[in-house]
Design a protein around this motif. Sequence first.
Motif, PDB file in Angstrom:
ATOM      1  N   LEU A  29       0.853  -1.181   0.000  1.00 12.38           N
ATOM      2  CA  LEU A  29       0.000   0.000   0.000  1.00 12.38           C
ATOM      3  C   LEU A  29       0.894   1.238   0.000  1.00 12.38           C
ATOM      4  O   LEU A  29       2.048   1.179   0.446  1.00 12.38           O
ATOM      5  N   GLN A  30       0.357   2.341  -0.460  1.00 14.19           N
ATOM      6  CA  GLN A  30       1.039   3.621  -0.349  1.00 14.19           C
ATOM      7  C   GLN A  30       0.406   4.398   0.805  1.00 14.19           C
ATOM      8  O   GLN A  30      -0.823   4.502   0.888  1.00 14.19           O
ATOM      9  N   VAL A  31       1.244   4.914   1.699  1.00 12.93           N
ATOM     10  CA  VAL A  31       0.741   5.703   2.826  1.00 12.93           C
ATOM     11  C   VAL A  31       1.362   7.095   2.786  1.00 12.93           C
ATOM     12  O   VAL A  31       2.485   7.283   2.309  1.00 12.93           O
ATOM     13  N   ASP A  32       0.632   8.056   3.292  1.00  8.38           N
ATOM     14  CA  ASP A  32       1.056   9.455   3.307  1.00  8.38           C
ATOM     15  C   ASP A  32       2.223   9.635   4.277  1.00  8.38           C
ATOM     16  O   ASP A  32       2.131   9.236   5.445  1.00  8.38           O
ATOM     17  N   ASP A  33       3.316  10.260   3.796  1.00  7.83           N
ATOM     18  CA  ASP A  33       4.441  10.476   4.707  1.00  7.83           C
ATOM     19  C   ASP A  33       4.282  11.756   5.521  1.00  7.83           C
ATOM     20  O   ASP A  33       5.158  12.097   6.319  1.00  7.83           O
ATOM     21  N   SER A  34       3.180  12.465   5.334  1.00  4.96           N
ATOM     22  CA  SER A  34       2.819  13.716   6.018  1.00  4.96           C
ATOM     23  C   SER A  34       3.709  14.889   5.618  1.00  4.96           C
ATOM     24  O   SER A  34       3.637  15.961   6.211  1.00  4.96           O
ATOM     25  N   GLU A  35       4.513  14.703   4.578  1.00  8.59           N
ATOM     26  CA  GLU A  35       5.372  15.776   4.080  1.00  8.59           C
ATOM     27  C   GLU A  35       5.170  15.997   2.582  1.00  8.59           C
ATOM     28  O   GLU A  35       6.039  16.517   1.889  1.00  8.59           O
ATOM     29  N   GLY A  36       4.035  15.560   2.072  1.00 11.84           N
ATOM     30  CA  GLY A  36       3.733  15.738   0.661  1.00 11.84           C
ATOM     31  C   GLY A  36       4.126  14.578  -0.223  1.00 11.84           C
ATOM     32  O   GLY A  36       3.937  14.628  -1.442  1.00 11.84           O
ATOM     33  N   GLY A  37       4.654  13.520   0.354  1.00 14.69           N
ATOM     34  CA  GLY A  37       5.049  12.344  -0.409  1.00 14.69           C
ATOM     35  C   GLY A  37       4.352  11.094   0.097  1.00 14.69           C
ATOM     36  O   GLY A  37       3.424  11.157   0.918  1.00 14.69           O
ATOM     37  N   GLU A  38       4.796   9.951  -0.402  1.00 11.32           N
ATOM     38  CA  GLU A  38       4.221   8.667   0.007  1.00 11.32           C
ATOM     39  C   GLU A  38       5.331   7.673   0.317  1.00 11.32           C
ATOM     40  O   GLU A  38       6.446   7.769  -0.192  1.00 11.32           O
ATOM     41  N   LEU A  39       4.992   6.717   1.145  1.00 10.89           N
ATOM     42  CA  LEU A  39       5.880   5.607   1.478  1.00 10.89           C
ATOM     43  C   LEU A  39       5.175   4.306   1.122  1.00 10.89           C
ATOM     44  O   LEU A  39       3.949   4.200   1.239  1.00 10.89           O
ATOM     45  N   ARG A  40       5.940   3.323   0.697  1.00 11.58           N
ATOM     46  CA  ARG A  40       5.383   2.004   0.390  1.00 11.58           C
ATOM     47  C   ARG A  40       5.408   1.147   1.645  1.00 11.58           C
ATOM     48  O   ARG A  40       6.461   0.983   2.272  1.00 11.58           O
ATOM     49  N   LEU A  41       4.240   0.624   1.998  1.00 10.05           N
ATOM     50  CA  LEU A  41       4.109  -0.226   3.184  1.00 10.05           C
ATOM     51  C   LEU A  41       3.781  -1.640   2.742  1.00 10.05           C
ATOM     52  O   LEU A  41       2.847  -1.860   1.964  1.00 10.05           O
ATOM     53  N   HIS A  42       4.534  -2.591   3.244  1.00  9.99           N
ATOM     54  CA  HIS A  42       4.337  -4.002   2.903  1.00  9.99           C
ATOM     55  C   HIS A  42       3.433  -4.688   3.918  1.00  9.99           C
ATOM     56  O   HIS A  42       3.478  -4.390   5.117  1.00  9.99           O
ATOM     57  N   TYR A  43       2.621  -5.621   3.425  1.00 10.58           N
ATOM     58  CA  TYR A  43       1.829  -6.438   4.331  1.00 10.58           C
ATOM     59  C   TYR A  43       1.588  -7.805   3.703  1.00 10.58           C
ATOM     60  O   TYR A  43       1.636  -7.975   2.482  1.00 10.58           O
ATOM     61  N   LEU A  44       1.347  -8.783   4.555  1.00  8.08           N
ATOM     62  CA  LEU A  44       0.925 -10.103   4.127  1.00  8.08           C
ATOM     63  C   LEU A  44      -0.588 -10.172   4.228  1.00  8.08           C
ATOM     64  O   LEU A  44      -1.193  -9.604   5.137  1.00  8.08           O
ATOM     65  N   ASP A  45      -1.196 -10.875   3.288  1.00  5.99           N
ATOM     66  CA  ASP A  45      -2.655 -11.049   3.269  1.00  5.99           C
ATOM     67  C   ASP A  45      -2.914 -12.485   2.857  1.00  5.99           C
ATOM     68  O   ASP A  45      -2.911 -12.827   1.678  1.00  5.99           O
ATOM     69  N   GLU A  46      -3.131 -13.343   3.850  1.00  7.55           N
ATOM     70  CA  GLU A  46      -3.284 -14.776   3.632  1.00  7.55           C
ATOM     71  C   GLU A  46      -4.674 -15.224   4.063  1.00  7.55           C
ATOM     72  O   GLU A  46      -5.263 -14.670   4.986  1.00  7.55           O
ATOM     73  N   GLY A  47      -5.185 -16.242   3.391  1.00  7.88           N
ATOM     74  CA  GLY A  47      -6.486 -16.789   3.742  1.00  7.88           C
ATOM     75  C   GLY A  47      -7.612 -16.160   2.937  1.00  7.88           C
ATOM     76  O   GLY A  47      -7.386 -15.314   2.068  1.00  7.88           O
ATOM     77  N   PRO A  48      -8.852 -16.566   3.215  1.00  6.65           N
ATOM     78  CA  PRO A  48     -10.000 -16.111   2.423  1.00  6.65           C
ATOM     79  C   PRO A  48     -10.237 -14.611   2.581  1.00  6.65           C
ATOM     80  O   PRO A  48     -10.306 -14.100   3.706  1.00  6.65           O
ATOM     81  N   ALA A  49     -10.395 -13.916   1.463  1.00  8.51           N
ATOM     82  CA  ALA A  49     -10.573 -12.469   1.495  1.00  8.51           C
ATOM     83  C   ALA A  49     -11.869 -12.061   2.181  1.00  8.51           C
ATOM     84  O   ALA A  49     -11.997 -10.932   2.676  1.00  8.51           O
ATOM     85  N   THR A  50     -12.855 -12.968   2.228  1.00  3.47           N
ATOM     86  CA  THR A  50     -14.152 -12.634   2.811  1.00  3.47           C
ATOM     87  C   THR A  50     -14.238 -12.951   4.301  1.00  3.47           C
ATOM     88  O   THR A  50     -15.237 -12.608   4.944  1.00  3.47           O
ATOM     89  N   ALA A  51     -13.224 -13.600   4.842  1.00  4.37           N
ATOM     90  CA  ALA A  51     -13.250 -13.963   6.260  1.00  4.37           C
ATOM     91  C   ALA A  51     -12.909 -12.752   7.133  1.00  4.37           C
ATOM     92  O   ALA A  51     -12.249 -11.809   6.691  1.00  4.37           O
ATOM     93  N   ASP A  52     -13.374 -12.778   8.380  1.00  9.12           N
ATOM     94  CA  ASP A  52     -13.008 -11.719   9.318  1.00  9.12           C
ATOM     95  C   ASP A  52     -11.496 -11.736   9.537  1.00  9.12           C
ATOM     96  O   ASP A  52     -10.898 -12.807   9.695  1.00  9.12           O
ATOM     97  N   PRO A  53     -10.861 -10.570   9.566  1.00  8.84           N
ATOM     98  CA  PRO A  53      -9.399 -10.528   9.611  1.00  8.84           C
ATOM     99  C   PRO A  53      -8.819 -10.690  11.015  1.00  8.84           C
ATOM    100  O   PRO A  53      -9.383 -10.210  12.002  1.00  8.84           O
ATOM    101  N   VAL A  54      -7.691 -11.372  11.061  1.00  5.52           N
ATOM    102  CA  VAL A  54      -6.837 -11.401  12.237  1.00  5.52           C
ATOM    103  C   VAL A  54      -5.643 -10.516  11.893  1.00  5.52           C
ATOM    104  O   VAL A  54      -4.891 -10.807  10.961  1.00  5.52           O
ATOM    105  N   LEU A  55      -5.492  -9.426  12.623  1.00  6.84           N
ATOM    106  CA  LEU A  55      -4.443  -8.451  12.352  1.00  6.84           C
ATOM    107  C   LEU A  55      -3.284  -8.689  13.307  1.00  6.84           C
ATOM    108  O   LEU A  55      -3.430  -8.572  14.525  1.00  6.84           O
ATOM    109  N   LEU A  56      -2.131  -9.037  12.750  1.00  5.48           N
ATOM    110  CA  LEU A  56      -0.944  -9.346  13.540  1.00  5.48           C
ATOM    111  C   LEU A  56       0.025  -8.175  13.462  1.00  5.48           C
ATOM    112  O   LEU A  56       0.570  -7.877  12.398  1.00  5.48           O
ATOM    113  N   LEU A  57       0.245  -7.498  14.587  1.00  5.36           N
ATOM    114  CA  LEU A  57       1.128  -6.340  14.610  1.00  5.36           C
ATOM    115  C   LEU A  57       2.399  -6.662  15.387  1.00  5.36           C
ATOM    116  O   LEU A  57       2.349  -7.024  16.566  1.00  5.36           O
ATOM    117  N   HIS A  58       3.515  -6.509  14.701  1.00  9.82           N
ATOM    118  CA  HIS A  58       4.828  -6.771  15.314  1.00  9.82           C
ATOM    119  C   HIS A  58       5.346  -5.516  15.994  1.00  9.82           C
ATOM    120  O   HIS A  58       4.740  -4.444  15.958  1.00  9.82           O
TER     121      HIS A  58
END
Length: 302
Positions: A24-53
């Motif tokens: 995803l692209q996220v706002d860097d709050s200075e007029g630019g963007e940063l690329r943020l990586h994430y994993l997305d596994e399992g059925p897209a329609t299932a309720d999400p389990v969000l794992l934050l490191h």
Amino acid sequence: MEFLRTPDERFADLPGYDFKPHYLQVDDSEGGELRLHYLDEGPATADPVLLLHGEPSWSYLYRKMIPILVATGHRVIAPDLIGFGRSDKPTRGEDYSYQRHVDWMRSVLEQLDLRRITLVCQDWGGLIGLRLVAEHPERFARVVAANTMLPTGDHAPGAAFEKWQKFSQEVPVFPAGGVIKGGTVTPLPQAVVDAYDAPYPDERYKAGARQFPLLVPTRPDDPAAPANRAAWAVLANWGKPFLTAFSDSDPVTAGGDTLMQKLIPGTLGQDHTTIVGAGHFLQEDKGEELAGVVLRFIAATS
């Protein structure tokens, strides 16, 4: 905002980490963007389990848990915080703030439109995730807090944290993999230690890892203290299911589970767990066991 992007080849053939990257692209709050990586596994329609490191790990920390959660039909989202993993890495320490980290993760929730979330958070994953729970309670169904906290700066952080904070600023070469190794009970194969070092080809990539210990509120006048106090005011009335799953061998967050059980109503009647034989990075020591705790909690509170 100036940033570095870790070359993809650094993430090739890491042991136990055969997941497709998403960005995803996220706002860097200075007029630019940063690329943020994430994993997305399992059925897209299932309720999400969000794992934050947290610090200084990345989504690799959850590699043992993800297949177990997916095998039972859950969708699993595991982002890399900005500055970590496959996400972009701003090069100056001052580019990182507690609020920016919260805002970057908030963008993930909004862009993916995550709802009915089960949050699993550890270390800085809790400092960020619990803020999001308090600020967007409608998006969350339940919480699993593991070796984490939500400090307001109104209490001394303790000797173990102060020692860690000092080390993080003074060590000439910040040893990300070595920190993970030192925060586990079980011996780690060198290939696993190397995987935790993979996001950081050299010291220029480690500004975020070095800055995180300085961002923990340790004084009442810390810039993040008012927002964290406001979050606690919400959590003090949080009636949705809230589980603590702390380990038995973490000097940094010991006692945090007792505090949460005392202050958060949603903890009442839950089957709180102490995971035996695990250090601060309990996902590394006992990932399969923690995944089982999460699954039983979801089943019991759905």
